[in-house]
Design an enzyme around this catalytic site. Sequence first.
Site, PDB file in Angstrom:
ATOM      1  N   GLY A  28      -3.751   6.533   7.856  1.00 20.80           N
ATOM      2  CA  GLY A  28      -2.613   7.394   7.568  1.00 20.80           C
ATOM      3  C   GLY A  28      -3.009   8.856   7.513  1.00 20.80           C
TER       4      GLY A  28
ATOM      5  CD  GLU B  67       1.223  -0.201   9.072  1.00 26.06           C
ATOM      6  OE1 GLU B  67       0.581   0.483   8.294  1.00 26.06           O
ATOM      7  OE2 GLU B  67       0.707  -0.887   9.961  1.00 26.06           O
TER       8      GLU B  67
ATOM      9  CG  ASP C 191      -9.160   0.616   3.192  1.00 29.59           C
ATOM     10  OD1 ASP C 191      -9.651   1.749   3.331  1.00 29.59           O
ATOM     11  OD2 ASP C 191      -7.966   0.344   3.447  1.00 29.59           O
TER      12      ASP C 191
ATOM     13  CG  ASN D 217      -6.648   0.709   7.611  1.00 30.61           C
ATOM     14  OD1 ASN D 217      -5.725  -0.044   7.861  1.00 30.61           O
ATOM     15  ND2 ASN D 217      -7.302   0.664   6.459  1.00 30.61           N
TER      16      ASN D 217
ATOM     17  NE  ARG E 285      -8.058   3.966   4.109  1.00 31.38           N
ATOM     18  CZ  ARG E 285      -6.802   3.643   4.437  1.00 31.38           C
ATOM     19  NH1 ARG E 285      -5.988   4.533   4.955  1.00 31.38           N
ATOM     20  NH2 ARG E 285      -6.370   2.414   4.243  1.00 31.38           N
TER      21      ARG E 285
ATOM     22  CB  SER F  64       1.861  -0.003   5.354  1.00 32.99           C
ATOM     23  OG  SER F  64       1.469   1.156   6.022  1.00 32.99           O
TER      24      SER F  64
ATOM     25  CD  GLU G  63      -6.823  -2.964   5.695  1.00 35.52           C
ATOM     26  OE1 GLU G  63      -6.466  -3.399   6.785  1.00 35.52           O
ATOM     27  OE2 GLU G  63      -6.091  -2.281   4.961  1.00 35.52           O
TER      28      GLU G  63
ATOM     29  CE1 TYR H 161       1.967   5.107   3.127  1.00 34.47           C
ATOM     30  CE2 TYR H 161       2.701   2.825   3.024  1.00 34.47           C
ATOM     31  CZ  TYR H 161       1.855   3.787   3.524  1.00 34.47           C
ATOM     32  OH  TYR H 161       0.882   3.428   4.414  1.00 34.47           O
TER      33      TYR H 161
HETATM   34  N1  LIG Z   1      -8.640 -10.584  -1.332  1.00 35.48           N
HETATM   35  C1  LIG Z   1      -8.096  -9.602  -2.055  1.00 35.48           C
HETATM   36  N2  LIG Z   1      -8.468  -9.405  -3.349  1.00 35.48           N
HETATM   37  C2  LIG Z   1      -7.899  -8.431  -4.098  1.00 35.48           C
HETATM   38  N3  LIG Z   1      -6.948  -7.591  -3.662  1.00 35.48           N
HETATM   39  C3  LIG Z   1      -6.517  -7.738  -2.387  1.00 35.48           C
HETATM   40  C4  LIG Z   1      -7.072  -8.745  -1.522  1.00 35.48           C
HETATM   41  N4  LIG Z   1      -6.464  -8.635  -0.325  1.00 35.48           N
HETATM   42  C5  LIG Z   1      -5.594  -7.637  -0.440  1.00 35.48           C
HETATM   43  N5  LIG Z   1      -5.604  -7.090  -1.669  1.00 35.48           N
HETATM   44  C6  LIG Z   1      -4.722  -6.007  -2.163  1.00 35.48           C
HETATM   45  O1  LIG Z   1      -3.637  -5.834  -1.252  1.00 35.48           O
HETATM   46  C7  LIG Z   1      -3.682  -4.554  -0.615  1.00 35.48           C
HETATM   47  C8  LIG Z   1      -3.253  -4.682   0.823  1.00 35.48           C
HETATM   48  O2  LIG Z   1      -4.037  -5.628   1.500  1.00 35.48           O
HETATM   49  P1  LIG Z   1      -4.785  -5.302   2.860  1.00 35.48           P
HETATM   50  O3  LIG Z   1      -5.551  -6.505   3.271  1.00 35.48           O
HETATM   51  O4  LIG Z   1      -5.559  -4.050   2.701  1.00 35.48           O
HETATM   52  O5  LIG Z   1      -3.573  -5.126   3.870  1.00 35.48           O
HETATM   53  P2  LIG Z   1      -3.011  -3.850   4.629  1.00 35.48           P
HETATM   54  O6  LIG Z   1      -3.647  -3.879   5.981  1.00 35.48           O
HETATM   55  O7  LIG Z   1      -1.549  -4.097   4.682  1.00 35.48           O
HETATM   56  O8  LIG Z   1      -3.389  -2.618   3.854  1.00 35.48           O
HETATM   57  C9  LIG Z   1      -5.110  -4.094  -0.834  1.00 35.48           C
HETATM   58  O9  LIG Z   1      -5.211  -2.688  -0.801  1.00 35.48           O
HETATM   59  C10 LIG Z   1      -5.424  -4.678  -2.205  1.00 35.48           C
HETATM   60  O10 LIG Z   1      -4.810  -3.920  -3.238  1.00 35.48           O
HETATM   61 MG   LIG Z   2      -5.242  -2.030   3.264  1.00 31.43          MG
END
Ligand SMILES: Nc1ncnc2c1ncn2[C@@H]1O[C@H](COP(=O)(O)OP(=O)(O)O)[C@@H](O)[C@H]1O
Ligand SMILES: [Mg+2]
Length: 340
Positions: free
Chosen positions: A297, A11, A278, A293, A276, A168, A291, A237
């Site tokens: 960002g 990142e 999510d 953060n 943040r 990311s 998750e 991005y």
């Molecule tokens: N279990 C899930 N169900 C639906 N969408 C998911 C799931 N896990 C991840 N995503 C999708 O993938 C994106 C990135 O995953 P995430 O776990 O937030 O990783 P990062 O830490 O890279 O942001 C999420 O914003 C969402 O759009």
């Molecule tokens: Mg995420």
Amino acid sequence: MGILFGGKSAEHEVSLQSAKNVIAALDKDKYESVLIGIDKTGRWYLGKNLEDLAVALDGSKAGLGRLLEIIEEKKIEVVFPILHGPYGEDGTIQGLLKLANIPFVGAGVLGSAMGMDKEVAKRLLRDADIPIAKFKVFLKSERKKINYEKIVKEFGLPLFVKPANLGSSVGVNKIKNRQDFVKAVKEAFLFDRKILVEKAVESREIECSVLGNEYPLASLPGEVIPARGFYDYEAKYLDKRTVLQIPAKLPKKIIRKVQKLALKTYKVLCCEGMARVDMFLQKDGEVLINEINTIPGFTNISMYPKLWEISGLCCAELLDKLIKLAFQRFQDEQKLRTSR
Ligand SMILES: Nc1ncnc2c1ncn2[C@@H]1O[C@H](COP(=O)(O)OP(=O)(O)O)[C@@H](O)[C@H]1O
Ligand SMILES: [Mg+2]
């Protein structure tokens, strides 16, 4: 004030964008920014501007010790690590700054480390009765044991495969068949020695900004609407069609639920300063935490500062608050007794 940016992480580029924005928004009458860049190999540089990352102060001395020297030489009073991902958001830098006895913005060692590791964070959230998506964890050494059929039987399709410690959307894939699953597992293991396989949650993606130490506040929530597929790196991005709905169009009841859950998550995961949170909002109104953060960002399209802006806090004021919170935590820690 020291601004740490770049970093030994996938990142890295996002961090450069975030740092640029933070530096631009800082109140110049109050703070003098000292730019401390880390390149992708982990070497330290003192830069006059962001593009300057390549200008080493002293090549032979660009190791870790250089950071501490810079802090002393420049009389830096507080450090703002604007580093995303491992070696920045995961407690490593935080530990270093703590040992150096210098206040810094954001979560401490424990909060940073727990927030970074998606498995650890999920286990703690589950323990606190906070809803999350079903997941399985695999180490690289257990690679041969990954049984696609068994996972599909339990979770159904599609599935998400992701590295345990990253951000990311780097290395994150949504898969619908065995062939893609094998590819996704391979890719995720390129970035981490531990990966997660998750049940895909059909939902809207809601994000909430949190600010504070012991008494954190939650912003109004925002919504991310990727143009296609999921919120992957491209959608985050590069794809201009991704819509950030700020604030999210939600009924008051859901807004309150989202904010309450964001604050609970923040506390359970020992966050300080900022984060943040999510989430996934399902059709039936259920909210799952995806998750957290701990160094969100700060790019010009980033949700964290934008959500505070519509909640009444402009970026300069937000940074002011974050710096105050850094000093406050530091002073609180200094007050603790170190002898009986
Ligand atoms: N279990 C899930 N169900 C639906 N969408 C998911 C799931 N896990 C991840 N995503 C999708 O993938 C994106 C990135 O995953 P995430 O776990 O937030 O990783 P990062 O830490 O890279 O942001 C999420 O914003 C969402 O759009
Ligand atoms: Mg995420």
